[in-house]
Design a protein around this motif. Structure first.
Motif, short mmCIF file in Angstrom:
data_model
loop_
_atom_site.label_atom_id
_atom_site.label_comp_id
_atom_site.label_asym_id
_atom_site.label_seq_id
_atom_site.Cartn_x
_atom_site.Cartn_y
_atom_site.Cartn_z
N LEU A 3 -13.54 57.83 -32.33
CA LEU A 3 -14.25 56.63 -33.14
C LEU A 3 -14.27 56.89 -34.63
O LEU A 3 -13.68 57.79 -35.21
CB LEU A 3 -15.97 57.10 -32.86
CG LEU A 3 -16.50 56.67 -31.39
CD1 LEU A 3 -18.00 57.11 -31.22
CD2 LEU A 3 -16.34 55.63 -30.87
N SER A 4 -14.38 55.58 -35.25
CA SER A 4 -13.96 55.56 -36.60
C SER A 4 -15.27 56.16 -37.22
O SER A 4 -16.40 56.30 -36.54
CB SER A 4 -13.83 54.21 -37.03
OG SER A 4 -15.24 53.31 -36.85
N GLN A 6 -17.32 54.82 -39.41
CA GLN A 6 -18.63 53.90 -39.41
C GLN A 6 -19.01 53.74 -37.97
O GLN A 6 -20.40 53.68 -37.62
CB GLN A 6 -18.30 52.45 -39.74
CG GLN A 6 -19.29 51.50 -39.77
CD GLN A 6 -18.33 49.99 -40.15
OE1 GLN A 6 -17.48 49.72 -40.55
NE2 GLN A 6 -19.51 49.10 -40.08
N GLU A 7 -18.35 53.69 -36.67
CA GLU A 7 -18.78 53.79 -35.47
C GLU A 7 -19.62 54.88 -35.36
O GLU A 7 -20.60 54.86 -34.54
CB GLU A 7 -17.73 53.32 -34.26
CG GLU A 7 -16.82 52.20 -34.41
CD GLU A 7 -15.74 52.21 -33.81
OE1 GLU A 7 -15.30 51.15 -33.37
OE2 GLU A 7 -15.14 53.47 -33.27
N GLN A 8 -19.18 56.05 -35.50
CA GLN A 8 -19.68 57.46 -35.34
C GLN A 8 -21.15 57.39 -36.29
O GLN A 8 -22.46 57.97 -35.54
CB GLN A 8 -19.16 58.64 -35.64
CG GLN A 8 -19.65 59.87 -35.61
CD GLN A 8 -19.77 60.15 -34.02
OE1 GLN A 8 -18.73 59.75 -33.51
NE2 GLN A 8 -20.77 60.53 -33.55
#
Length: 124
Positions: A3-4, A6-8
């Protein structure tokens, strides 16, 4: 694929929102449980053993009522043994990083997410 960042962060925020908004659900489904109730387990196993004995005796002497009663007793013993303890521990609190919005009103996760989306759309 990892995950990036931001996604994390979004995933962490969703998890905190779940713990904050649905504490009862989290405690019921995924919370840590207290110590097992050994007394209930022992009593349930003894009842189940008595039920097995009654079931076998009912089959051996061909008494249907005794066999059915043995099965019911066996089932009840298993249910007593696996019943959750009433002394379950509360789930661990997750630290929150986002403070409530100005005005002191608590907003839900979806409200904050929608607000962030609107802010982004206005900025473009």
């Amino acid at each position: 694929m990892p995950l990036s960042e931001q996604e994390q962060r979004l995933l962490d925020e969703m998890e905190r929102g779940l713990y904050h908004n649905d504490a009862d659900f989290v405690a019921h489904v995924g919370g840590r449980r207290g110590r097992p109730n050994y007394r209930a387990i022992v009593i349930g196993v003894l009842i189940a053993i008595a039920g097995v004995g009654a079931l076998i005796a009912g089959v051996a002497i061909q008494v249907l009522v005794l066999g059915i009663g043995g099965f019911v007793l066996m089932f009840a013993g298993v249910m007593v043994a696996i019943a959750p303890s009433k002394r379950s521990a509360a789930p661990e609190e997750l630290p929150t990083t986002s403070a409530p919005k100005a005005g002191g009103s608590k907003q839900g996760f979806m409200d904050r997410l929608n607000q962030r989306w609107d802010d982004r759309q206005e900025g473009q």
